[in-house]
Design an enzyme around this catalytic site. Sequence first.
Site, PDB file in Angstrom:
ATOM      1  N   SER A 143       6.154  11.530   1.135  1.00 40.52           N
ATOM      2  CA  SER A 143       5.858  10.149   0.743  1.00 40.52           C
ATOM      3  C   SER A 143       7.143   9.500   0.248  1.00 40.52           C
ATOM      4  CB  SER A 143       4.815  10.159  -0.374  1.00 40.52           C
ATOM      5  OG  SER A 143       4.663   8.892  -0.978  1.00 40.52           O
ATOM      6  N   TYR A 156       0.102  12.066  -8.205  1.00 39.04           N
ATOM      7  CA  TYR A 156       0.484  11.925  -6.798  1.00 39.04           C
ATOM      8  C   TYR A 156       1.987  12.077  -6.632  1.00 39.04           C
ATOM      9  CZ  TYR A 156       0.646   9.955  -2.071  1.00 39.04           C
ATOM     10  OH  TYR A 156       0.858   9.764  -0.723  1.00 39.04           O
TER      11      TYR A 156
END
Length: 251
Positions: A143, A156
């Site tokens: 990410s 996250y």
Amino acid sequence: MRMSFDLTGKTALVTGTSGGIGQAIAVGLAEAGASVVAVSASNSDETVRMIREKGGFAAQISADLSQIDNLEPVFNEALAYYGSIDILVNNAGTIRRAPAAEHSRSDWFDVIDLNMNAVFFLSQLAGNHMIARGSGKIINIASMLSFQGGINVPGYTASKHAVTGITKALANEWGGKGIQVNAIAPGYIDTRNTAPLMADEKRSQAILERIPAGRWGLPKDLQGPAVFLASAASDYMNGHILCVDGGWLAR
């Protein structure tokens, strides 16, 4: 050169395939010739249908990969469909949005169990299979928050930093055994996970203004990079984090 990207005769296990990035990658690998085993906590009916309508081969498994005890049965079931796993794409993931001071333990562990623990232990299962065969490709989905801190997503962010570390650690150990372990770090892609950001007019505009490409990414933008990392074209790439972000990190 075209043959370097051909995945005919290969089998890919792709997780998180009910929609979004996982669905797009599964379809892209199938279009390149791979047989696909699609794994999702719900179902991958649409993904399997899309692949089969284009003449490809696909099967699906429904399982919650955040439960570690599910991983070995899932891998063995996937192996039984086509006899081997040549490509593993660890895409399944979740996100919980809350300020760090209010981030609950349950939210933290829900994210870590799926985004980090499942990635490592499923890679371990696939890695042992691939080591015995002398070849294999593992693609982890990282990410932009593998490089940045983000806002209101500490679990996250921690998990996606871990994904890049796992990728490099496995590449170091398995690179000499014929296995390439790399990751794709998507930029801001239009999916269910980013829907809250897109719905926030100010946040969405701030994100868009930083992307040199001038648009949010689409799941299909990940298909080419995934095929590349799954194919012989990337045989001398290992431990690399491939950013597909419209230029976000360059700004």
